[in-house]
Design an enzyme around this catalytic site. Structure first.
Site, mmCIF file in Angstrom:
data_model
loop_
_atom_site.group_PDB
_atom_site.id
_atom_site.type_symbol
_atom_site.label_atom_id
_atom_site.label_comp_id
_atom_site.label_asym_id
_atom_site.label_seq_id
_atom_site.Cartn_x
_atom_site.Cartn_y
_atom_site.Cartn_z
ATOM 1 N N SER A 108 0.791 -1.229 0.000
ATOM 2 C CA SER A 108 0.000 0.000 0.000
ATOM 3 C C SER A 108 0.823 1.279 0.000
ATOM 4 C CB SER A 108 -0.942 0.008 1.209
ATOM 5 O OG SER A 108 -1.841 -1.084 1.141
ATOM 6 N N ALA A 109 1.994 1.245 0.622
ATOM 7 C CA ALA A 109 2.783 2.468 0.760
ATOM 8 C C ALA A 109 4.131 2.339 0.070
ATOM 9 C CB ALA A 109 2.982 2.798 2.239
#
Length: 203
Positions: free
Chosen positions: A16-17
């Protein structure tokens, strides 16, 4: 794709990051013929270039392997839609952490059917509660068309959240932002004028 051999194993990895490392997922997936990886949110399947490229790349007889279902999508509806699209191309899907969902097994087909039924039930419940809420609000003369969420939708949202459905998923299903949902649940702003949903909960 002309040089692609039949029966490839294609891996897909998502974190996600930007500061997260996909190495653990890559290790879990194991050896594959081609790997697609990206760093992007899994809340929906839009704006995910590597996912789109992977879907376009695979063909009949291939297998898509991911570590877990939420790597493809955190939305049950989007996950099922994506799996169905891949199956339509003759592509099987393997989940390393959830082999019971593998689409090339009878058990996996059964489990995915159950998930689809649950998702359909949730959508039907929301529509039913929405219609009921609108009818009740109109009968009481308190229905406001300018509201982004109706009393029925707010009531349905509370029920889904009480059953453990994440607020983000509820907001996505209702087609509103999380902030709009939070405001409605808190009875703030325009939602504070009409207390119909509170009365509905007491009935």
């Amino acid at each position: 794709m002309n040089g692609q051999k039949k029966g490839q194993t294609v891996g897909y990895v998502r974190v996600s990051a930007a500061d997260q490392n996909e190495a653990r997922q890559v290790e879990a997936i194991g050896e594959v013929d081609r790997l697609f990886a990206e760093k992007v949110s899994g809340k929906n399947v839009d704006d995910r270039a590597q996912l789109e490229e992977m879907v376009a790349y695979v063909r009949d007889g291939d297998v898509v392997r991911v570590k877990s279902p939420d790597r493809l999508s955190r939305s049950t509806t989007d996950l099922l839609s994506l799996v169905k699209e891949l199956q339509g191309k003759g592509v099987a899907v393997e989940f390393v952490d959830s082999p019971e969902l593998n689409t090339d097994t009878p058990q996996g087909e059964f489990m995915l059917t159950i998930l689809a039924a649950v998702a359909q039930l949730e959508r039907a419940t929301i529509r039913e509660r929405q219609a009921e809420g609108i009818a009740i609000a109109k009968a009481r003369g308190v229905y406001e068309r300018e509201q982004k969420l109706t009393d029925g939708q707010i009531f349905s949202a509370r029920e889904l959240i009480a059953r453990g459905v994440p607020k983000a998923a509820v907001a996505r299903e209702l087609g509103v932002s999380r902030q709009t949902l939070y405001t409605a649940l808190a009875g703030e702003g325009k939602y504070g004028v009409d207390q119909t949903h509170n009365e509905m909960e007491r009935e």
